[in-house]
Design a protein around this motif. Structure first.
Motif, PDB file in Angstrom:
ATOM      1  N   SER A 178       0.657  -1.275  -0.015  1.00 12.06           N
ATOM      2  CA  SER A 178       0.005   0.064  -0.047  1.00 12.06           C
ATOM      3  C   SER A 178       0.810   1.313   0.158  1.00 12.06           C
ATOM      4  N   VAL A 179       1.858   1.245   0.657  1.00 15.09           N
ATOM      5  CA  VAL A 179       2.886   2.333   0.702  1.00 15.09           C
ATOM      6  C   VAL A 179       3.880   2.575  -0.199  1.00 15.09           C
ATOM      7  N   LEU A 203       7.849  10.076   0.353  1.00 17.38           N
ATOM      8  CA  LEU A 203       6.820  10.866   1.040  1.00 17.38           C
ATOM      9  C   LEU A 203       6.822  12.355   0.468  1.00 17.38           C
ATOM     10  N   GLY A 204       7.860  12.498  -0.500  1.00 18.88           N
ATOM     11  CA  GLY A 204       8.052  13.808  -1.158  1.00 18.88           C
ATOM     12  C   GLY A 204       9.437  13.622  -2.102  1.00 18.88           C
ATOM     13  N   ASP A 205       9.929  14.797  -2.357  1.00 15.58           N
ATOM     14  CA  ASP A 205      11.134  14.683  -3.381  1.00 15.58           C
ATOM     15  C   ASP A 205      12.289  14.134  -2.597  1.00 15.58           C
ATOM     16  N   THR A 206      12.575  14.404  -1.577  1.00 16.07           N
ATOM     17  CA  THR A 206      13.706  13.894  -0.921  1.00 16.07           C
ATOM     18  C   THR A 206      13.302  13.150   0.410  1.00 16.07           C
ATOM     19  N   GLU A 317      -6.149   3.706   5.458  1.00 13.96           N
ATOM     20  CA  GLU A 317      -6.329   4.722   6.558  1.00 13.96           C
ATOM     21  C   GLU A 317      -5.296   4.575   7.389  1.00 13.96           C
ATOM     22  N   GLY A 318      -4.707   5.834   7.963  1.00 15.41           N
ATOM     23  CA  GLY A 318      -3.627   5.936   8.943  1.00 15.41           C
ATOM     24  C   GLY A 318      -2.380   5.666   8.576  1.00 15.41           C
ATOM     25  N   LEU A 319      -2.159   5.099   7.247  1.00 20.10           N
ATOM     26  CA  LEU A 319      -0.813   4.598   6.726  1.00 20.10           C
ATOM     27  C   LEU A 319       0.117   5.792   6.503  1.00 20.10           C
ATOM     28  N   ASN A 320      -0.431   6.784   5.831  1.00 17.06           N
ATOM     29  CA  ASN A 320       0.469   8.202   5.711  1.00 17.06           C
ATOM     30  C   ASN A 320       1.043   8.740   7.016  1.00 17.06           C
ATOM     31  N   VAL A 326       7.399   7.514  10.950  1.00 15.63           N
ATOM     32  CA  VAL A 326       8.676   6.790  10.991  1.00 15.63           C
ATOM     33  C   VAL A 326       9.820   7.468  10.088  1.00 15.63           C
ATOM     34  N   TYR A 327       9.503   8.218   9.286  1.00 16.37           N
ATOM     35  CA  TYR A 327      10.505   9.190   8.620  1.00 16.37           C
ATOM     36  C   TYR A 327      11.145  10.054   9.540  1.00 16.37           C
TER      37      TYR A 327
END
Length: 427
Positions: A178-179, A203-206, A317-320, A326-327
């Motif tokens: 999913s991620v 989660l983004g560019d870097t 749900e909630g994964l983001n 975690v990041y």
């Protein structure tokens, strides 16, 4: 892609080239001196980390690696060529062990890391090197030194930032699917995932990190039960652990009990691993049975000082929020100090070359002599040349071998074994 994470290979370094026995034969030099050149060095066998490799699959069909021999010496003091090194490419995270002793020889973690696992033989010296004031025309030259050989056990430890742990069927594969772009096989039966799956979470560019979905852990894994050691080996290098629990309990398991059982296995396997930072993913909250267990999981997490994220791999749900947390944990990660006894990298020079041991063979009528320098001398002596034999006997006396053999009770006619050579003892 098939994932191979453990394999055995055989390596043999190149032998040194033979030295040359020759004399100058020039028109106006009636008694030319010795002019035999030295042999070249045999190839070392070197393991080197290659960026584009991520499994040990290449070694399934190619298990033997042999380095080239050095070139032989020639007339007019010409030296033999050194053989180019035999480079074996391995993925980052490869642990190298001696298959016979289990000794760790190297731990290859970063791109470009390399380790010499078998030394090439030294080239034999030509007769020009043995000229002295007492013997101006030696007729003998050395043979090349044999290259080292050994069997290696290669083990791959994944270099993931984050590892997913949990019992089989708690939904680890579904979460990573999913991620990330990883596509593990997913089904409603235990041990669907029998090999680790890597996925890059972006989660983004870097802002991205590597996450590993690793085979399900069960009770007794620290003792090698189930996929135990295979599983635990791969999470050793992770910086953060996501502990996935089945909040629904539809498999008939208690998620709180599971949490403590799995952490116990981690602690039994490695105290260092048990100290890794964890976050709890309470999965399958889309199912009605999860509400009651979720409260119990949150109470347990509060007691343990851990953060809980209620998530659903099915609905995402909630994964983001979990991935962003975690990041952040990864940004706060501090590298642990090296242990006092780090895994060593093999070097042949560490061996005590002058140490000599003598023991009786199985028959009781022969003696086996072991010692690096002596075995090397035997291998490099040309026993078809009288001068070479006399030199060997001189060094033999210099090392006091006769005296040591007499102390062990050797008798006339007994056999003496050194390396692959057998000698008959005479007083």
């Amino acid at each position: 892609m098939q994932f191979i994470d453990r394999t055995k290979i055989i390596v043999k370094a190149g032998d040194g080239g033979h030295g040359k026995s020759a004399f100058r034969r020039e028109k106006f030099v009636p008694k030319g001196g010795p002019s035999g050149g030295d042999g070249g060095r045999g190839a070392d066998v070197i393991l080197k980390v290659e960026r584009n490799m991520n499994t040990l699959l290449d070694f399934r069909y190619h298990r033997k690696f042999v380095g080239k021999n050095g070139g032989n010496g020639d007339i007019k003091n010409q030296y033999g060529k050194n053989a180019p090194h035999c480079i074996i490419k391995v993925p980052a995270g490869t642990l190298v062990k001696d298959a016979e002793t289990g000794e760790v020889l190297a731990d290859l973690v970063h791109e470009g890391d390399e380790a010499v696992v078998a030394k090439g033989g030294r080239g034999g010296r030509g007769n020009a090197k043995f000229a002295t004031s007492a013997n101006r025309a030696p007729t003998f030259a050395e043979l090349g030194e044999p290259g080292e050989g050994r069997t290696l056990l290669l083990e791959l430890k994944l270099l993931a930032d984050v590892g997913l742990v949990g019992y089989p069927s708690v939904g680890k594969s579904s979460i990573i699917a999913s991620v990330s772009a990883a596509r593990p096989e997913i089904a409603d039966y235990h041990f669907t995932t029998i090999t680790p799956v890597l996925g890059v979470v972006s989660l983004g560019d870097t802002q991205n990190f590597v996450m590993a979905d690793i085979p399900g852990l069960i009770e007794g894994a620290s003792e090698g039960i189930g996929l135990g050691h295979d599983f635990l080996r791969h999470i050793e290098r992770t910086k953060v652990i996501i502990h996935v629990l089945d909040a629904s309990g539809i498999e008939g398991r208690d998620p709180v009990e599971d949490f403590y059982k799995i952490n116990k296995e981690l602690e039994l396997y490695s105290s260092k691993l048990a100290k890794r930072r964890q976050v709890i993913a309470a999965n399958k909250i889309d199912l009605p049975q999860s509400e009651e267990n979720l409260k119990r999981i949150e109470e347990m997490a509060q007691k343990e000082g851990l953060k809980v994220f209620p998530v659903s791999a099915a609905t995402k749900e909630g994964l983001n929020d979990l991935m962003r947390y975690v990041y952040q944990m990864l940004q706060e990660y501090v590298e642990e100090p090296e242990e006092e006894n780090p895994e060593k990298v093999y070097t042949a020079e560490e061996d005590n070359a002058d140490e000599i041991t003598i023991k009786r063979d199985m028959s009781g009528n022969g003696f086996i002599i072991s010692g690096k320098s002596l075995e090397k001398l035997v291998a490099m002596t040309n026993f078809g040349n009288d001068e070479a034999i006399r030199r060997f006997q001189y060094i033999w006396r210099l090392k006091g071998i006769d005296e040591k053999l007499r102390e062990k009770g050797i008798k006339e006619g007994d056999s003496v074994f050194i390396g692959e050579m057998e000698f008959e003892y005479k007083n």
